[in-house]
Design an enzyme around this catalytic site. Structure first.
Site, PDB file in Angstrom:
ATOM      1  N   GLU A 108      32.204  -4.268   5.917  1.00 16.75           N
ATOM      2  CA  GLU A 108      31.078  -3.515   6.458  1.00 16.75           C
ATOM      3  C   GLU A 108      29.910  -4.474   6.691  1.00 16.75           C
ATOM      4  OE1 GLU A 108      28.271  -1.476   7.862  1.00 16.75           O
ATOM      5  OE2 GLU A 108      30.133  -0.349   7.515  1.00 16.75           O
ATOM      6  N   ASN A 111      26.756   6.237  10.539  1.00 15.44           N
ATOM      7  CA  ASN A 111      26.017   7.402  11.023  1.00 15.44           C
ATOM      8  C   ASN A 111      26.343   8.668  10.236  1.00 15.44           C
ATOM      9  OD1 ASN A 111      24.513   6.231  13.092  1.00 15.44           O
ATOM     10  ND2 ASN A 111      26.178   6.433  14.565  1.00 15.44           N
ATOM     11  N   THR A 112      27.422   8.633   9.460  1.00 17.50           N
ATOM     12  CA  THR A 112      27.835   9.833   8.726  1.00 17.50           C
ATOM     13  C   THR A 112      26.745  10.305   7.775  1.00 17.50           C
ATOM     14  OG1 THR A 112      30.142   9.120   8.870  1.00 17.50           O
ATOM     15  CG2 THR A 112      29.635  10.815   7.253  1.00 17.50           C
ATOM     16  N   GLY A 155      25.858  16.786   8.377  1.00 18.79           N
ATOM     17  CA  GLY A 155      26.987  17.059   7.499  1.00 18.79           C
ATOM     18  C   GLY A 155      27.904  18.181   7.950  1.00 18.79           C
ATOM     19  N   ARG A 191      25.165  20.794  24.084  1.00 21.70           N
ATOM     20  CA  ARG A 191      24.084  19.862  23.815  1.00 21.70           C
ATOM     21  C   ARG A 191      23.519  19.238  25.090  1.00 21.70           C
ATOM     22  NH1 ARG A 191      26.177  16.752  18.302  1.00 21.70           N
ATOM     23  NH2 ARG A 191      25.566  18.438  16.878  1.00 21.70           N
ATOM     24  N   HIS A 225      25.342  10.286  20.579  1.00 21.95           N
ATOM     25  CA  HIS A 225      26.763   9.984  20.388  1.00 21.95           C
ATOM     26  C   HIS A 225      27.342   9.417  21.681  1.00 21.95           C
ATOM     27  CE1 HIS A 225      30.610  10.869  18.187  1.00 21.95           C
ATOM     28  NE2 HIS A 225      31.096  10.815  19.417  1.00 21.95           N
ATOM     29  N   GLU A 243      33.907   7.098  16.270  1.00 23.00           N
ATOM     30  CA  GLU A 243      33.128   6.998  17.495  1.00 23.00           C
ATOM     31  C   GLU A 243      33.440   5.749  18.311  1.00 23.00           C
ATOM     32  OE1 GLU A 243      28.434   7.497  18.898  1.00 23.00           O
ATOM     33  OE2 GLU A 243      28.974   7.587  16.776  1.00 23.00           O
ATOM     34  N   ALA A 250      32.271  15.873  15.174  1.00 24.37           N
ATOM     35  CA  ALA A 250      32.319  14.440  14.872  1.00 24.37           C
ATOM     36  C   ALA A 250      32.897  14.173  13.490  1.00 24.37           C
ATOM     37  CB  ALA A 250      30.927  13.821  14.979  1.00 24.37           C
ATOM     38  N   LEU A 251      32.430  14.915  12.476  1.00 22.63           N
ATOM     39  CA  LEU A 251      32.963  14.693  11.131  1.00 22.63           C
ATOM     40  C   LEU A 251      34.429  15.106  11.058  1.00 22.63           C
ATOM     41  CD1 LEU A 251      30.071  15.632   8.674  1.00 22.63           C
ATOM     42  CD2 LEU A 251      30.580  13.486   9.837  1.00 22.63           C
TER      43      LEU A 251
END
Length: 580
Positions: free
Chosen positions: A162, A170-171, A176, A408, A517, A546, A561-562
């Site tokens: 990392e 971004n998580t 959440g 969105r 995103h 992503e 996304a999650l």
């Protein structure tokens, strides 16, 4: 005489310098604004040294702020200087801690100006180091951690690298929300749903540009992946809701703030199961041997490092919303004045690495903006909405301008057409019954009001005055909307209705468009293998999250996304562990 004066001047400056680092011994407190609210420190000094720095209990977000809270005091103590660098990925928290320390030092009589002079960093010579594992994962966000956990559960030894000083990507900046068809929770709320409907919303919500096979895998594995997270210790609230742009109430809210629960669960698993994690280690190039990806060349602050993969490498470096120059190659309208919700590591480095070895890029022009950015930072924090059903948007004239349950991109495009591309989110006390009630980012509404990020008023007239819109217009807007709630019919086409706005106090929060995103990235197949420009899998290379393209099409649904990072991270880890 001139020589004597010069000597006296030097002596005087030496004395002055000595006094600059003189303190009144004792303990002093200082405070400043951080990422999640006020940061307070206690600094203990002797006559000529800073002896100890304690950061007192605070509301800073775990992972985002923890590295800054640990490192900034340590660096100040080590260097006996306030001239230290902020921590990448935690700039706001870093500045908050450093300013609080500065205020405490000032109270102790220290010369802040002298203490801010930077201590030059020693020059470091780079050596070479080498490591080996079955699977090497690049990226410690939600997708990379899911892949690492999955690979380990499937019998592989795992190394994760990392480039930031913390996990989470971004998580931990997201709200959440996790989308999944959930018969148990949804049935309890009287919500009818199906995997086919989730597929329809996702596929059509992306203008049918997503790969149907990948979309099907996403929606069919969403709930099993949620159960997998629960088996790792992640907990979700009983009630589902509709997150911004989700189009339907199937969003699950974790019990821990934002995305920290997922990251903590994977981090705990890694520590308990021997997954090696290298922080502040940046991947530079893939190692390719006999046509197969066999490892990664990387660097940290001191060394060049080679990570050899006996089985496969998994790419999970996130998107490219944070690299203005790169994103402008695909959308020239996204100039530097349009802020982003992303963390500093979202710069497209993984996409660029993969392209160098022949990976096919797909959907790079599909970049999603949200209408929910903080006017100062562009971040999602500070947003006072808690669910789509229970808030409306008004422009600077006090009028609604879009269906607030729309896609969105539809909402953001409508916001761009409003004066200054600026809006207010409006809720009432049914959403925030007390000042301690928190938003989706674990921020109490009372703290947001104190910080000037939200407005509270006992009447609509007072609210209109505070946000600078015509009172008569705002009152008519609210009255008209309340009629729509009763009629379940809206001139803007809104379909999801919740509360009527009729219980004071009322709240408003400002929001602007922000880049959120990047739907495009490297193309993958159903096994999460990266596809090359000839349409074939690149041996030894998988990807998730992503950094990939082809799943969400032109528009990603809120809450998907999650689900994406968990479903495809899990698939990538399993298949990488089985690579021959």
């Amino acid at each position: 005489m001139g020589k004597i004066r010069s000597i006296l001047l030097v002596v005087f400056m030496m004395i002055l310098s000595a006094f600059s680092f003189s303190y009144e011994p004792g303990s002093y407190k200082g405070e400043a604004a951080g990422y999640g609210g006020k940061v307070e420190v206690e600094v203990t000094v002797s006559k000529d040294r800073i002896e100890d720095i304690k950061v007192l209990p605070n509301k800073e977000t775990p992972f985002i702020s923890s590295v800054a809270i640990e490192r900034i005091p340590a660096m100040v103590l080590e260097k006996q200087s306030l001239g230290v660098d902020t921590v990448a990925g935690a700039t706001v928290s870093s500045r908050g801690v450093l300013t609080a320390i500065t205020n405490a030092v000032k109270a102790a009589g220290g010369d802040v100006r002298e203490l801010r002079k930077r201590v030059p960093a020693p020059e470091i010579k780079k050596g070479n180091r080498e490591y080996i594992a079955d699977v090497v994962v690049i990226g410690g966000g939600g997708a990379g951690l899911a892949a690492a956990t999955s690979a380990k559960q499937n019998g592989a030894s795992v190394i994760l690298i990392e480039k930031m000083p913390r996990l989470g990507g971004n998580t931990v900046l997201a709200g959440g929300a996790y989308n999944a068809v959930d018969p148990k929770r949804q049935k309890a709320q009287g919500i009818e749903d199906s995997v086919d409907l989730h597929y329809q919303h996702t596929y059509e919500g992306g203008d049918k540009k997503g790969n149907p096979k990948l979309v099907r895998i996403l929606v069919e594995n969403a709930y099993p992946a949620l159960e997998w997270l629960e088996s790792l210790g992640v907990t979700f609230k009983d009630e589902v809701f509709t997150v911004l742009g989700a189009l339907y109430p199937r969003s699950h809210k974790p019990t821990t703030p934002v995305g920290t629960g997922m990251i903590i669960a994977h981090k705990d698993f890694a520590e308990q199961n021997g997954i090696m994690i290298f922080y502040e280690t940046e991947a530079k190039d893939f190692i390719v041997k006999d046509g197969k990806v066999a490892g990664v060349e990387a660097e940290d602050a001191k060394n060049k490092i080679v990570f050899n993969a006996k089985k496969a490498v998994i790419l999970a470096t996130g998107g490219f919303a944070g690299d203005v120059e790169y994103r402008q190659q695909f959308n020239s309208n996204l100039t530097e004045n349009i802020l982003t919700t992303n963390h500093p590591g979202g710069d497209g480095s993984g996409v660029k690495m993969a392209e160098k070895i022949g990976a096919k890029l797909i959907g790079m022009e599909d970049i999603q903006l949200l209408p929910m950015g903080d006017p100062v930072t562009g971040s999602l924090s500070g947003n006072i909405e808690t669910t789509v059903e229970d808030r409306i948007f008004v422009n600077k004239d006090g009028r609604r301008f879009v269906a607030e349950d729309e896609r969105r991109d539809v909402m953001t495009n409508a916001l761009f057409k409003q004066k200054d591309a600026y809006m207010w989110v409006i809720v009432d006390s049914k959403v925030y019954p007390t000042l301690e009630t928190k938003n989706n980012f674990n921020e109490p509404i009372g703290d947001l009001i104190k910080a000037g990020r939200a407005v509270k008023a006992d009447t609509l007239d007072e609210l209109a005055e505070k946000i600078g819109v015509p009172a008569d217009t705002l009152k008519k807007t609210i009255a008209d909307y309340n009629k729509c709630v009763d009629a379940k019919k809206d001139p803007f086409g809104r379909k999801l209705f919740g509360i009527k706005f009729d219980k004071a106090p009322y709240y408003a929060g400002p929001r602007i468009p922000t880049v959120h995103h990047t739907m495009g990235g490297v193309e993958i197949n159903e096994k999460a293998q990266v596809i090359n420009t000839k349409g074939n899998p690149i041996p030894g290379l998988y990807a998730a999250g992503e950094v990939t393209g082809g799943i969400h099409g032109t528009n990603r649904l809120g809450g998907n996304a999650l689900t994406d990072i968990t479903v495809f991270g899990r698939i990538a880890g399993e298949n990488a562990a089985k690579e021959k």
